[in-house]
Design an enzyme around this catalytic site. Sequence first.
Site, mmCIF file in Angstrom:
data_model
loop_
_atom_site.group_PDB
_atom_site.id
_atom_site.type_symbol
_atom_site.label_atom_id
_atom_site.label_comp_id
_atom_site.label_asym_id
_atom_site.label_seq_id
_atom_site.Cartn_x
_atom_site.Cartn_y
_atom_site.Cartn_z
ATOM 1 N N ASP A 11 0.677 -1.567 -0.057
ATOM 2 C CA ASP A 11 0.048 -0.161 -0.120
ATOM 3 C C ASP A 11 0.818 1.141 -0.198
ATOM 4 O O ASP A 11 0.529 2.458 0.192
ATOM 5 C CB ASP A 11 -1.002 0.120 1.183
ATOM 6 C CG ASP A 11 -1.679 -1.184 1.377
ATOM 7 O OD1 ASP A 11 -2.106 -1.437 0.835
ATOM 8 O OD2 ASP A 11 -2.110 -1.941 2.742
ATOM 9 N N LYS A 14 2.878 2.290 -5.291
ATOM 10 C CA LYS A 14 3.012 1.342 -6.365
ATOM 11 C C LYS A 14 2.261 2.386 -7.701
ATOM 12 O O LYS A 14 3.323 2.373 -8.725
ATOM 13 C CB LYS A 14 3.559 0.242 -5.790
ATOM 14 C CG LYS A 14 4.058 0.210 -4.954
ATOM 15 C CD LYS A 14 4.858 -1.689 -4.917
ATOM 16 C CE LYS A 14 3.258 -2.813 -4.785
ATOM 17 N NZ LYS A 14 3.336 -2.112 -3.568
ATOM 18 N N GLY A 38 -3.547 -4.734 -4.460
ATOM 19 C CA GLY A 38 -5.088 -3.576 -4.621
ATOM 20 C C GLY A 38 -3.729 -2.629 -5.445
ATOM 21 O O GLY A 38 -4.002 -1.920 -4.274
ATOM 22 N N HIS A 39 -3.255 -1.661 -7.167
ATOM 23 C CA HIS A 39 -2.657 -1.367 -6.825
ATOM 24 C C HIS A 39 -4.108 0.336 -7.186
ATOM 25 O O HIS A 39 -4.503 0.038 -8.500
ATOM 26 C CB HIS A 39 -2.036 -0.972 -7.792
ATOM 27 C CG HIS A 39 -1.296 -1.876 -7.329
ATOM 28 N ND1 HIS A 39 0.331 -2.642 -8.166
ATOM 29 C CD2 HIS A 39 -0.729 -2.289 -6.521
ATOM 30 C CE1 HIS A 39 1.004 -3.226 -7.676
ATOM 31 N NE2 HIS A 39 0.610 -3.382 -6.451
ATOM 32 N N GLN A 223 2.599 -6.300 -3.743
ATOM 33 C CA GLN A 223 1.888 -6.292 -1.611
ATOM 34 C C GLN A 223 4.325 -5.580 -1.702
ATOM 35 O O GLN A 223 4.340 -4.836 -2.214
ATOM 36 C CB GLN A 223 2.730 -7.715 -1.235
ATOM 37 C CG GLN A 223 1.152 -8.605 -0.931
ATOM 38 C CD GLN A 223 1.163 -9.146 -2.117
ATOM 39 O OE1 GLN A 223 1.736 -9.890 -3.276
ATOM 40 N NE2 GLN A 223 -0.666 -9.220 -2.974
#
Length: 424
Positions: A11, A14, A38-39, A223
């Site tokens: 988080d 990225k 989740g980006h 991650q």
Amino acid sequence: MDIVLGLQWGDEGKGKFIDLISEDYHMTARFNGGANAGHSIERNGKRITLKSLPSGIFMKGVQNVIGTGTVLDPVSLRKEILNLKQFDETVDPENNLMISKKAHLVLPTHRLLDCFMEDNPDYTTIGTTRNGIAQAYSNKILRQNLRVGDIDSPDFQNRVEQILERDYRLLAGGDMVLPLLEEISSEFFEAVDFLKKFTRTETELVLNTALSEGKKILAEGSQAAMLDIDQGTYPYVTSSSTTAAGACVGLGVSPKKVGEIFGIAKAYCTRVGNGMFPTEIFDNLGEEIRQKGNEFGSNTGRPRRIGWLDLPALRYAIMITGTTQVILTKADVLSGMESVAVCTHYELEDGNMTRTSGMLPENARPVLKQMKGWEGDITAIQDSSNLPEELKAFLSFLNDELGVPITYLSTGPGRDEILKLNNK
């Protein structure tokens, strides 16, 4: 090939950085993880979360690759692509996305098994996203799983049904309320048919051919380093390799072909789920930072735990990833605070000190350095020379402590709210 990695517990932002620089590359390639990632990306005032798709999916002329080291859930990917087209009708994943035939599939019962283990006191509960990622990777290691390339096999449906029925027999022995097997099977095979629209190939051949032709590739990790299956804060980790070495393995590209390694870190720390977190803030200040920084899981919506910047862990992450440039995000969230803290080292029970650690011993005492905070809205600043002096001092301190230059500073959530610093 350049690589973008998270240096904390995920988080870090990225997706935003990759979206910013991906137009300078011919290809972006995702090398690990699955729909547990989740980006979040801001475009045209709207926000979207990418789960399995590489963050270069919006760039015209950029080829996107889902690599061999990933695990792919056809049901989740179908939903993600359909949502993507509603968000931006100009995207064209049918033509600018290719998927490794060697990537492993996440089956419907992997999700159910994930939920079963998280809720069963007989197993270690770590706070997963319940997306079946660990189950897919474990079956990969056991050599019991199916891969993307198997969907074209004439016996594919029979093999899937055999696995689903086996898993259902196992799950039926517990108290879990199960959906109808026919329903999850139908949804899965419908998603597999959708998956057949996309190019499925030996992506390692494509990537290495592109490199031999002088094309630029950006490898994207999900991650972060402290969640690496081998080097992270085990057992509270993900199920894949999140380091630069993992990028090489997950994409089939030699380490000799790696150039820059961009490491992303927040100006403070967060993590989701259980696990060691020495600098965690438990008072109202933690909640204030959580709300101001919108620190809720982009995939799950879960509130993230908040802590001060942890330099022993960050030094460790930089060491194991070989980071060449650090990108610092969320400095704007700390604006307006009278002081900010940074953990410089840990004091151990035996009285010794450690400046670098990946174990994060629970009985260690984080030694915090208080630094003067900075005032004002930094989101509109276009020149790093105009940053508040206190923030400049903060950045200078981090540069000295980390031994790796901070080359970009994110000043807000928007795609253009990022400054290139003159530190390299």
